[in-house]
Design an enzyme around this catalytic site. Structure first.
Site, PDB file in Angstrom:
ATOM      1  N   HIS A   1      42.837  39.535  40.293  1.00 24.84           N
ATOM      2  CA  HIS A   1      42.610  41.346  40.507  1.00 24.84           C
ATOM      3  C   HIS A   1      43.898  41.392  39.985  1.00 24.84           C
ATOM      4  O   HIS A   1      44.642  40.442  39.628  1.00 24.84           O
ATOM      5  CB  HIS A   1      42.863  41.923  42.054  1.00 24.84           C
ATOM      6  CG  HIS A   1      43.697  41.711  42.477  1.00 24.84           C
ATOM      7  ND1 HIS A   1      44.974  41.707  42.209  1.00 24.84           N
ATOM      8  CD2 HIS A   1      44.018  40.549  43.907  1.00 24.84           C
ATOM      9  CE1 HIS A   1      46.231  42.473  43.720  1.00 24.84           C
ATOM     10  NE2 HIS A   1      45.583  40.649  44.063  1.00 24.84           N
TER      11      HIS A   1
ATOM     12  N   CYS B   1      45.722  35.732  47.184  1.00 24.63           N
ATOM     13  CA  CYS B   1      44.436  36.110  46.061  1.00 24.63           C
ATOM     14  C   CYS B   1      45.071  35.823  44.756  1.00 24.63           C
ATOM     15  O   CYS B   1      46.937  35.433  44.700  1.00 24.63           O
ATOM     16  CB  CYS B   1      44.025  37.333  46.438  1.00 24.63           C
ATOM     17  SG  CYS B   1      42.923  37.669  47.492  1.00 24.63           S
TER      18      CYS B   1
END
Length: 561
Positions: free
Chosen positions: A449, A468
């Site tokens: 992201h 992440c």
């Protein structure tokens, strides 16, 4: 037929064999049957296989059951095809070039029997040793040794998902006409793997001539300074090619010019701040012994053996240890960018999956652990935190759960009870996921992201996330993937989608494989070596596992007791 080599009563027998041999076996077949009944990997004293004797015995039993206990390499008159046998022995001898240990394989026993085997018992043993050697070679090259020595299964996800049937591959080798070509195709065929092999040879040569000098501790060597250690710095940088022989022959009275340039190249290759200054961290990197660098190259060759051996088409490679994302098309690099990965206590896992969609202006559902450990303490100090961050609270995790105001919760007493509630951050500039989310569904709920924290990409060590992967150029990556997917989208349209602040999902017509890797050494196409910090301690863990297996010599890390 003789049964003089019947099974020892103190050894458990491999599964799948009857109590007595089938009728009408040849004398060699009969000997092979009883050898297989007696746990041959251990009985034949193949001590280097001590980590996986049961697995090898099971494989051997399957192979010889499939042949009806007919030998693969010999006849009752002796070896059937010495050329094939010599091709196998040559391949075993070359395993050192792949960072393995030739002594792991029973080549010496094979060579001895090859010239002396006359009885059916000796010929059966020779045949079994040859099949065992081929099986071990294929398994090591196609799955790596770590798969058989109890190494962390989470780091071997790519191996477990490879679907390789070792028995079928070994059968192919046993039956092929061109064994030499078969053996050549067993190691990974990646350019990166071959480049690492060349690097291993280069660093072993450096080791053979004595390595490089140790530079003593002292004050920082800054640009323009004089220092008695400059001559050692010159030798050190010359050893690894950062400083040319021509420049090294010149006297350096100060730390300047070509010497500074060479040090900056060294720092770049070790993912250090390229400031040209010999500070504490750079000095430590300069003083890593060549033996340890050789070990790291060997460990990373092993990691490549865990992956599918043919990586083709468009794919995304994320090197966790190198903080880098690369988009590849076959052997060509299409795009590369810095990334941020998980901290040491929230590690980014190693696995392979396929990216199926890209989300513009994503919502962020706050993980329960973050809600409990980070948001609750912040709300105790600042009751307006959630409102400013545009984080909404829902009474449960179902899609129909009603929204409730932050004031409905006693933040001083809720503690872990906050996990009953779903917290969701709205799309926008302050969203923790930024403007783009790249989704490749997986059990670990890991995705890539954007991030509003752009300044963090300036740091050399970027293990800063909850697991992440934060991408430094998310719009470039999204545009590239969507356009290469054949979707009618321009940079202007993508920017307009982001500016709308509305969630939009783009499904990829052809999912893109994503490989999350942990590589602490890479070799560029020009042969330049790049070393990365072992941020999660995986090198030490892997070195310990392989050292205990007896499969790799020369690992020089300080291993745990």
């Amino acid at each position: 037929m003789t049964q003089s080599n019947g099974p020892s009563q103190c050894l458990s027998q491999p599964q799948g064999l009857p109590d007595i041999p089938p009728l009408d076996l040849s004398e060699i077949g009969d000997q092979l049957f009883w050898l297989l009944k007696s746990r041959p990997t251990a009985r034949l004293h193949v001590s280097s296989m001590k980590g996986e004797p049961t697995q090898m015995d099971t494989l051997l039993t399957e192979l010889y059951t499939d042949s009806g206990f007919a030998p693969y390499w010999v006849t009752e008159a002796g070896p059937a095809d010495r050329t094939r046998i010599m091709q196998l022995l040559a391949a075993l001898a070359r395993t050192a070039e792949d960072g393995l240990t030739p002594a792991r394989y029973p080549a010496a026993d094979i060579a001895a029997l090859l010239s002396t085997a006359k009885t059916t018992e000796e010929l059966a043993r020779l045949d079994l040793l040859l099949t065992l050697a081929l099986s071990a070679y294929v398994t090591d090259m196609r799955k790596g040794q770590a798969a058989s020595v109890g190494f962390d299964p989470a780091l071997l996800a790519a191996v477990r998902g490879s679907g390789s049937d070792m028995s079928q591959v070994v059968k192919q080798g046993l039956r092929t006409v061109d064994l030499s070509h078969f053996l050549e195709m067993q190691p990974p065929q990646h350019k990166a793997y071959r480049a690492l092999k060349r690097l291993l040879a280069e660093y072993r040569q450096i080791e053979a001539v004595g390595g490089w000098p140790h530079i003593p501790d002292g004050k920082k060597i800054e640009i323009g300074m004089t220092d008695s250690r400059l001559s050692l710095l010159v030798q050190r940088l010359l050893a690894t090619g950062d400083l040319s022989k021509t420049e090294a022959a010149k006297p350096f009275l100060r730390h300047e010019g070509a010497l500074v340039k060479a040090l900056k190249q060294f720092q770049n290759r070790h993912n250090l701040e390229p400031d040209g200054i010999v500070g504490k961290i750079t000095l430590a990197a300069l003083n890593i012994p060549v033996q340890e660098q050789v070990s790291r190259i060997m460990l990373n060759l092993e990691r490549w053996r865990w992956l599918p051996h043919q990586l083709a088409g468009r794919r995304i490679l994320v090197n966790i240890a190198g903080f880098t994302l690369t988009v590849m098309l076959d052997t060509a690099e299409e795009l590369s960018m810095p990334v941020i990965v998980g901290e040491t206590h929230t590690k980014t896992p190693v696995f392979s999956q396929a990216m199926s969609y890209i989300e513009i202006n994503p919502y962020w559902t706050v993980p329960s652990s973050i809600a409990w450990k980070e948001i609750v303490p912040k709300m105790k100090k600042d009751p307006g935190y959630l409102d400013r961050q545009r984080i909404r609270i829902f009474a449960g995790w179902s899609g129909s759960a009603p929204e409730i105001p932050p004031s409905a919760i006693n933040w001083h007493t809720i503690g872990s009870g906050i996990t009953r509630y779903r917290l969701r951050q709205e799309p926008g500039p302050s969203n923790a996921l930024g403007s783009v989310k790249f989704v490749f569904p997986n059990r670990s709920s890991i995705y890539m992201h954007d991030t509003p924290g752009r300044s963090l990409f300036q740091q050399a060590r970027r293990s800063l996330s909850h697991g992440c992967i934060r991408v430094s150029r998310p719009l470039d990556l999204a545009l590239h993937l969507l356009q290469q997917d054949g979707q009618n989208i321009s940079q202007e349209r993508l920017q307009q989608a982001v500016a709308s602040k509305k969630q939009q999902v783009f499904l990829l017509r052809k999912p893109v494989p994503v490989h999350l890797l942990y590589l602490t050494v890479l070799a560029a196409e020009d042969g330049t070596a790049h070393f990365y910090e072992d941020i999660y301690g995986n090198d030490t863990h892997l070195a310990e596992s392989l050292h205990l297996s007896g499969g790799i010599e020369g690992i020089c890390f300080s291993l745990p007791d």
